[in-house]
Design a protein around this motif. Sequence first.
Motif, PDB file in Angstrom:
ATOM      1  N   VAL A  64      65.406   3.138  54.146  1.00  0.00           N
ATOM      2  CA  VAL A  64      65.264   3.699  55.498  1.00  0.00           C
ATOM      3  C   VAL A  64      65.290   5.226  55.441  1.00  0.00           C
ATOM      4  CG1 VAL A  64      66.339   3.860  57.785  1.00  0.00           C
ATOM      5  CG2 VAL A  64      66.219   1.654  56.609  1.00  0.00           C
ATOM      6  N   GLY A  65      66.130   5.768  54.557  1.00  0.00           N
ATOM      7  CA  GLY A  65      66.148   7.218  54.386  1.00  0.00           C
ATOM      8  C   GLY A  65      64.794   7.748  53.958  1.00  0.00           C
ATOM      9  N   GLY A  66      64.121   7.020  53.059  1.00  0.00           N
ATOM     10  CA  GLY A  66      62.792   7.436  52.628  1.00  0.00           C
ATOM     11  C   GLY A  66      61.780   7.413  53.762  1.00  0.00           C
ATOM     12  N   LEU A  67      61.878   6.383  54.624  1.00  0.00           N
ATOM     13  CA  LEU A  67      60.976   6.300  55.776  1.00  0.00           C
ATOM     14  C   LEU A  67      61.157   7.501  56.689  1.00  0.00           C
ATOM     15  CD1 LEU A  67      59.073   4.813  57.784  1.00  0.00           C
ATOM     16  CD2 LEU A  67      61.133   3.689  58.694  1.00  0.00           C
ATOM     17  N   PHE A  68      62.404   7.824  57.032  1.00  0.00           N
ATOM     18  CA  PHE A  68      62.649   8.929  57.962  1.00  0.00           C
ATOM     19  C   PHE A  68      62.407  10.287  57.322  1.00  0.00           C
ATOM     20  CE2 PHE A  68      65.153   5.762  60.450  1.00  0.00           C
ATOM     21  CZ  PHE A  68      64.399   5.867  61.614  1.00  0.00           C
ATOM     22  N   LEU A  69      62.495  10.349  55.997  1.00  0.00           N
ATOM     23  CA  LEU A  69      62.131  11.593  55.330  1.00  0.00           C
ATOM     24  C   LEU A  69      60.659  11.909  55.581  1.00  0.00           C
ATOM     25  CD1 LEU A  69      62.934  13.886  53.385  1.00  0.00           C
ATOM     26  CD2 LEU A  69      62.236  12.401  51.498  1.00  0.00           C
ATOM     27  N   LEU A  70      59.817  10.859  55.555  1.00  0.00           N
ATOM     28  CA  LEU A  70      58.387  11.046  55.795  1.00  0.00           C
ATOM     29  C   LEU A  70      58.082  11.322  57.261  1.00  0.00           C
ATOM     30  CD1 LEU A  70      56.937   8.194  53.529  1.00  0.00           C
ATOM     31  CD2 LEU A  70      56.988  10.657  53.049  1.00  0.00           C
ATOM     32  N   THR A  71      58.612  10.479  58.173  1.00  0.00           N
ATOM     33  CA  THR A  71      58.271  10.633  59.595  1.00  0.00           C
ATOM     34  C   THR A  71      58.863  11.917  60.173  1.00  0.00           C
ATOM     35  OG1 THR A  71      60.202   9.301  60.266  1.00  0.00           O
ATOM     36  CG2 THR A  71      58.104   8.142  59.945  1.00  0.00           C
ATOM     37  N   GLY A  72      60.104  12.246  59.766  1.00  0.00           N
ATOM     38  CA  GLY A  72      60.717  13.477  60.258  1.00  0.00           C
ATOM     39  C   GLY A  72      60.021  14.711  59.727  1.00  0.00           C
ATOM     40  N   SER A  73      59.600  14.656  58.466  1.00  0.00           N
ATOM     41  CA  SER A  73      58.877  15.790  57.894  1.00  0.00           C
ATOM     42  C   SER A  73      57.554  16.015  58.623  1.00  0.00           C
ATOM     43  CB  SER A  73      58.618  15.562  56.402  1.00  0.00           C
ATOM     44  OG  SER A  73      59.831  15.514  55.683  1.00  0.00           O
ATOM     45  N   ALA A  74      56.885  14.910  58.987  1.00  0.00           N
ATOM     46  CA  ALA A  74      55.633  15.037  59.743  1.00  0.00           C
ATOM     47  C   ALA A  74      55.882  15.717  61.084  1.00  0.00           C
ATOM     48  CB  ALA A  74      55.010  13.653  59.952  1.00  0.00           C
ATOM     49  N   ALA A  75      56.973  15.338  61.776  1.00  0.00           N
ATOM     50  CA  ALA A  75      57.300  15.967  63.063  1.00  0.00           C
ATOM     51  C   ALA A  75      57.700  17.424  62.880  1.00  0.00           C
ATOM     52  CB  ALA A  75      58.425  15.191  63.746  1.00  0.00           C
ATOM     53  N   ALA A  76      58.369  17.733  61.761  1.00  0.00           N
ATOM     54  CA  ALA A  76      58.783  19.113  61.505  1.00  0.00           C
ATOM     55  C   ALA A  76      57.591  20.014  61.201  1.00  0.00           C
ATOM     56  CB  ALA A  76      59.768  19.149  60.334  1.00  0.00           C
ATOM     57  N   LEU A  77      56.521  19.439  60.662  1.00  0.00           N
ATOM     58  CA  LEU A  77      55.341  20.227  60.304  1.00  0.00           C
ATOM     59  C   LEU A  77      54.315  20.298  61.429  1.00  0.00           C
ATOM     60  CD1 LEU A  77      54.874  18.871  56.666  1.00  0.00           C
ATOM     61  CD2 LEU A  77      55.724  21.134  57.318  1.00  0.00           C
ATOM     62  N   SER A  78      54.467  19.440  62.458  1.00  0.00           N
ATOM     63  CA  SER A  78      53.466  19.375  63.521  1.00  0.00           C
ATOM     64  C   SER A  78      54.125  19.515  64.894  1.00  0.00           C
ATOM     65  CB  SER A  78      52.705  18.044  63.443  1.00  0.00           C
ATOM     66  OG  SER A  78      51.878  17.871  64.578  1.00  0.00           O
ATOM     67  N   PRO A  79      54.017  20.674  65.544  1.00  0.00           N
ATOM     68  CA  PRO A  79      54.594  20.842  66.879  1.00  0.00           C
ATOM     69  C   PRO A  79      54.047  19.843  67.893  1.00  0.00           C
ATOM     70  CG  PRO A  79      53.982  22.968  65.951  1.00  0.00           C
ATOM     71  CD  PRO A  79      53.434  21.920  65.029  1.00  0.00           C
ATOM     72  N   SER A  80      52.773  19.495  67.788  1.00  0.00           N
ATOM     73  CA  SER A  80      52.181  18.567  68.752  1.00  0.00           C
ATOM     74  C   SER A  80      52.758  17.164  68.589  1.00  0.00           C
ATOM     75  CB  SER A  80      50.662  18.532  68.603  1.00  0.00           C
ATOM     76  OG  SER A  80      50.284  18.136  67.294  1.00  0.00           O
ATOM     77  N   LEU A  81      52.982  16.744  67.334  1.00  0.00           N
ATOM     78  CA  LEU A  81      53.589  15.441  67.096  1.00  0.00           C
ATOM     79  C   LEU A  81      55.035  15.429  67.583  1.00  0.00           C
ATOM     80  CD1 LEU A  81      53.605  12.589  65.917  1.00  0.00           C
ATOM     81  CD2 LEU A  81      54.172  13.591  63.677  1.00  0.00           C
ATOM     82  N   PHE A  82      55.761  16.505  67.308  1.00  0.00           N
ATOM     83  CA  PHE A  82      57.142  16.595  67.772  1.00  0.00           C
ATOM     84  C   PHE A  82      57.199  16.483  69.293  1.00  0.00           C
ATOM     85  CE2 PHE A  82      60.744  18.847  69.501  1.00  0.00           C
ATOM     86  CZ  PHE A  82      61.802  18.466  68.684  1.00  0.00           C
ATOM     87  N   ALA A  83      56.337  17.218  69.995  1.00  0.00           N
ATOM     88  CA  ALA A  83      56.334  17.191  71.456  1.00  0.00           C
ATOM     89  C   ALA A  83      55.999  15.801  71.983  1.00  0.00           C
ATOM     90  CB  ALA A  83      55.338  18.221  71.989  1.00  0.00           C
ATOM     91  N   LEU A  84      55.050  15.131  71.347  1.00  0.00           N
ATOM     92  CA  LEU A  84      54.686  13.781  71.782  1.00  0.00           C
ATOM     93  C   LEU A  84      55.873  12.833  71.645  1.00  0.00           C
ATOM     94  CD1 LEU A  84      52.524  11.686  72.637  1.00  0.00           C
ATOM     95  CD2 LEU A  84      52.019  11.387  70.198  1.00  0.00           C
ATOM     96  N   LEU A  85      56.577  12.914  70.528  1.00  0.00           N
ATOM     97  CA  LEU A  85      57.717  12.032  70.289  1.00  0.00           C
ATOM     98  C   LEU A  85      58.877  12.346  71.228  1.00  0.00           C
ATOM     99  CD1 LEU A  85      57.793  12.078  66.367  1.00  0.00           C
ATOM    100  CD2 LEU A  85      56.987  10.212  67.822  1.00  0.00           C
TER     101      LEU A  85
END
Length: 466
Positions: free
Chosen positions: A342-363
């Motif tokens: 689960v840590g590996g999953l959130f490492l990927l999804t959280g990193s994507a949100a950290a790199l993309s302001p638009s994705l972060f805002a959508l979430l």
Amino acid sequence: MSRATWRTRVGFVLAAVGSAVGLGNIWRFPWLTAQNGGAAFLLLYVLVIVLVGVPGLLGEMVIGRRSRRNPVGAFGELGGRRWRVLGGVALLASVVVLSFYSVVGGWILRYTLASATGAYFGDPQGYFAAIDYGVGAAGFHALFLLATVGVVYAGVDRGIEAATKVMVPGIVLLFGGLAAWAATLPGSAGGYEFFLSLDVGYLRANFFDVLVAAAGQALFTLSVGAGAMLTYASYVGEDRSLAADGTLIAGLNTGIGVLAGLVIFPLLFSLGVSPGEGGPGALFVSLAGAFADLPYSRVVGIVFFGVVLLAALSSAISIFEVLVAYLVDEHGLDRSSATVGVGGLFLLTGSAAALSPSLFALLADTLANLVLTAGLLGFLLFDGWVLGKAALDEYERGAGRLARLAGRPWYYAVAVVLPLFLAFTLVSGLGGLLGVAVTATQAAAVALVGVAAFVAAVRFRGRPAS
């Protein structure tokens, strides 16, 4: 494999309060309050907590303890395979929430460390703009996630319970001290007036919008709809009163949210900072910038962001545990392997949100409210129309006399009133997401038809044994 349990009632209550008392109270609550009329928002928020949040929290806990499973397993166990999809909604909600939540946790960790040097004092707007997204934000998200993994890896009693027994009292004590200190600042009276003095005219003119915002915040801050409370309740013994524990959890959570407001708004007004500035970044721009003008500014910054960090970590732990419990219960993984996965999953999804302001805002701005509302709506319809009397029996198990008297009103609220309200807010939120103007009357009509269709489908198919 024997299932983990809480060692003590205090441990469960503090863990559940820790789940609820997080960024929703400290990061999200102040700026939503500021954007929705101050005391007008506070009034509707408290009403939604009492009338929707507490019964909804109990409804989620009933499913958890009766099944003693994770969200997916709970619905499969109690309703049959076709109902496992509701558990899937809870898992989706957990992924949505923690994917942006851990990014904000990384911001808080960075600000806690930066307070020691005063790095953000000179240009708070520029500092936040430089660190909010990008590789650095992904790195601090990973550090925050690592701390979460460490607690969950240790287990329910030795990890989650032990950690929250320290963190939650620490949050209350430190915020209480900050609130007492903020009251001594010149100009703080304006903050109390904004936060606690109701503008009836504003409330009348903006009732619908404020209600939708208050409902979304209430569900977010109580941590309902994503299966965290369901999962935590699955570790609770049958002799406990869910009604008593759930009411205590909601009361402590709301009290800490109000306490956060009694720190933040007096502080902002004392320094002439508008509480509406900054939106989601208000905590890191308006408030952090204000620290520069205070005596012992670095100490204040470390203490404040340290408290926020504890609150964020306690909530992240509960959301993370939902997916770990799913892998342990449904796929037979040991806790250590499930936690790492689960840590590996959130490492990927959280990193994507950290790199993309638009994705972060959508979430953070849209999907979180929608999936939490949809999750709780499904939980309560399941309680009322699939479990039926079994839900009431579970509610009454271990309950005292007063809680038993409230049992039937709770059941009818869960079966009819609350699903209609949640469906109403869900339709309104979907309209906003799709850019479709939806009036209150239209939302109410769609909600009524949708709930009636669900009830008719359950009646037609027949209620499973439970």
